[in-house]
Design a protein around this motif. Structure first.
Motif, short mmCIF file in Angstrom:
data_model
loop_
_atom_site.label_atom_id
_atom_site.label_comp_id
_atom_site.label_asym_id
_atom_site.label_seq_id
_atom_site.Cartn_x
_atom_site.Cartn_y
_atom_site.Cartn_z
N ARG A 1 7.42 9.41 -1.23
CA ARG A 1 7.91 9.28 0.14
C ARG A 1 8.97 8.17 0.27
O ARG A 1 9.73 8.14 1.23
CB ARG A 1 6.75 8.97 1.09
CG ARG A 1 5.71 10.08 1.17
CD ARG A 1 4.54 9.66 2.05
NE ARG A 1 3.50 10.69 2.12
CZ ARG A 1 2.33 10.52 2.70
NH1 ARG A 1 2.03 9.35 3.27
NH2 ARG A 1 1.43 11.49 2.72
N LEU A 2 8.96 7.27 -0.70
CA LEU A 2 9.92 6.16 -0.65
C LEU A 2 11.15 6.44 -1.51
O LEU A 2 12.07 5.62 -1.54
CB LEU A 2 9.24 4.87 -1.15
CG LEU A 2 7.98 4.45 -0.39
CD1 LEU A 2 7.42 3.17 -0.96
CD2 LEU A 2 8.27 4.29 1.10
N SER B 1 4.41 7.20 -3.65
CA SER B 1 5.73 6.61 -3.87
C SER B 1 6.86 7.62 -3.67
O SER B 1 7.99 7.23 -3.36
CB SER B 1 5.83 6.02 -5.28
OG SER B 1 5.59 7.01 -6.27
N SER C 1 0.81 -1.22 0.00
CA SER C 1 0.00 0.00 0.00
C SER C 1 0.84 1.27 0.00
O SER C 1 0.40 2.31 -0.52
CB SER C 1 -0.94 0.00 1.21
OG SER C 1 -1.83 -1.10 1.15
N ASN C 2 2.02 1.23 0.60
CA ASN C 2 2.88 2.42 0.58
C ASN C 2 3.40 2.72 -0.82
O ASN C 2 3.41 3.87 -1.26
CB ASN C 2 4.05 2.24 1.55
CG ASN C 2 3.62 2.24 3.00
OD1 ASN C 2 3.25 3.26 3.55
ND2 ASN C 2 3.62 1.06 3.61
N THR D 1 14.27 4.33 3.52
CA THR D 1 13.04 3.60 3.18
C THR D 1 13.33 2.25 2.53
O THR D 1 12.42 1.57 2.08
CB THR D 1 12.18 4.43 2.21
OG1 THR D 1 12.95 4.71 1.02
CG2 THR D 1 11.75 5.74 2.85
N GLU E 1 7.78 -4.48 0.42
CA GLU E 1 6.58 -4.30 -0.38
C GLU E 1 6.76 -4.78 -1.81
O GLU E 1 5.83 -5.33 -2.41
CB GLU E 1 6.13 -2.85 -0.34
CG GLU E 1 5.67 -2.42 1.05
CD GLU E 1 4.64 -1.31 1.03
OE1 GLU E 1 4.41 -0.72 -0.04
OE2 GLU E 1 4.04 -1.05 2.10
#
Length: 383
Positions: free
Chosen positions: A265-266, A263, A257-258, A271, A278
């Motif tokens: 943020r990753l 995306s 979900s992340n 991260t 994931e």
């Protein structure tokens, strides 16, 4: 020498007769004209009535909110056909023999080019064992008659009509076979992918007919009693995920979900472990040896490919395809290459069909096709 030559010729013919990816999943051509095409339609005369009766279609939310129901219904065409000897539904053998049809509206763009609408139906038709055997025999005879070679070809617009499109004689004959085996009489389920928002929101739901001609909604796997699921992606350009994600999001292992939410943020240090976890889940979702449509939610299946591609493109230093190579589906008997030109596009979440004018095939569909081809090859070898 003659014996050797005859033996080699026999081996080649056997190889060509084997079931390959394009023998179990058939991608139709985009037509040359809208409305004057040869693609199968809702009302095409089929087994026991219309191929997909309007009485059922009209109970499903309109596929594209900026088009009327009549516009959608008159432009819906079969863009894909899939056969499956063992769809995992409750039966005494835990298998259903099926034909499945993929439908999309086909229309003219503002440039007067034929294109698809990014919405779809997926209709299911159940066959008895003897009917499925008959279908296989007719498809094998059709392939032989038209000298179609599918050996080790990647999944693509089917080679029998790739050059002539919907005007190909092989195309018309193939459609006759499908209409013989699928129709109102053995229709058992339909799933829908509807387009909403500014073409940046997709909602998924499944329906099955009940007595009285009514459709009832099915629960989405991994979501408890929830009957629908959506995906929102407002990203511009369409090379990342932003502004939404999966709703409701499945819980527990094998979720990403992340990645499918924000995306950006990753795309920063710290991260790495979350990304590795994931993307492993996405690889596992693409592998039909792990999950099937009865135990995996809709959006995860459709979004796994662009999620993986984002990691491969934006965080290549993580080398996730090497790290999780044991989770990635492999089958050396088939060409599992993906011919879709926009696998990187995070708005391209189609499983089998078209994205605008481009072929759109998910890796999950390719992998499933390899598993189906394996099973049919085993079935036919025993006859």
């Amino acid at each position: 020498m003659k014996f050797i030559a005859a033996f080699l010729c026999s081996m080649v013919l056997q190889a060509q007769a084997a079931w390959d990816l394009n023998d179990v999943s058939y991608l139709m051509p985009l037509p040359n004209k809208v409305g004057e095409d040869s693609l199968l339609k809702l009302e095409s005369p089929a087994r026991g009535g219309a191929l997909l009766p309007l009485s059922f279609v009209n109970q499903i939310p309109v596929l594209a909110i900026d088009r009327s129901r009549e516009e959608v219904n008159t432009t819906l065409r079969v863009v894909g056909v899939r056969i499956d000897p063992c769809f995992p539904l409750p039966t005494p053998q835990s298998c259903q023999r099926q034909i499945r049809l993929v439908w999309q509206p086909i229309e003219l763009s503002r440039r007067d080019e034929i294109q698809s609408v990014d919405a779809a139906l997926h209709s299911f038709y159940v066959l008895q064992d003897w009917e499925f055997d008959g279908l296989l025999k007719e498809l094998a005879a059709w392939k032989k008659k038209h000298s179609v070679n599918t050996t080790y070809l990647p999944l693509q617009v089917h080679p029998a009509w790739k050059q002539q499109g919907d005007a190909a004689p092989a195309f018309a004959e193939f459609n006759k076979i499908i209409l013989k085996y699928a129709g109102a009489e053995n229709f058992t389920r339909v799933t829908a992918m509807v387009l909403r928002g500014n073409a940046d929101m997709w909602a998924f739901a499944g329906f099955e007919p009940t007595e009285g001609g009514k459709l009832q909604m099915l629960s989405v796997p991994r979501l408890g009693d929830r009957k629908a699921q959506s995906f929102i992606n407002l990203a511009v350009p369409q090379d990342h995920f932003a502004g939404g994600g999966i709703a409701p999001s499945p819980k527990g292992p094998d979720t990403f979900s992340n990645l499918a939410g924000e995306s950006i943020r990753l795309d920063e240090p710290g991260t790495e472990e979350l990304i590795r976890k994931e993307v492993r889940a996405a690889f596992r979702v693409e592998n039909p040896k792990n999950f099937n449509p009865e135990n995996m939610d809709c959006v995860s299946c459709h979004v796994a490919q662009p999620a993986i591609q984002w990691v491969l493109n934006k965080r290549p230093e993580l080398k996730v395809d090497q790290l999780w190579s044991h989770e990635i589906y492999a089958n050396a008997k088939y060409n599992l290459g993906n011919m879709s030109p926009e696998v990187w596009n995070t708005h391209q979440i189609r499983a089998f069909g078209y994205f605008g004018r481009n072929v759109a095939i998910s890796q999950r569909t390719i992998n499933e096709s390899a598993e189906v081809a394996d099973l049919i090859n085993r079935i036919t070898a025993q006859e």
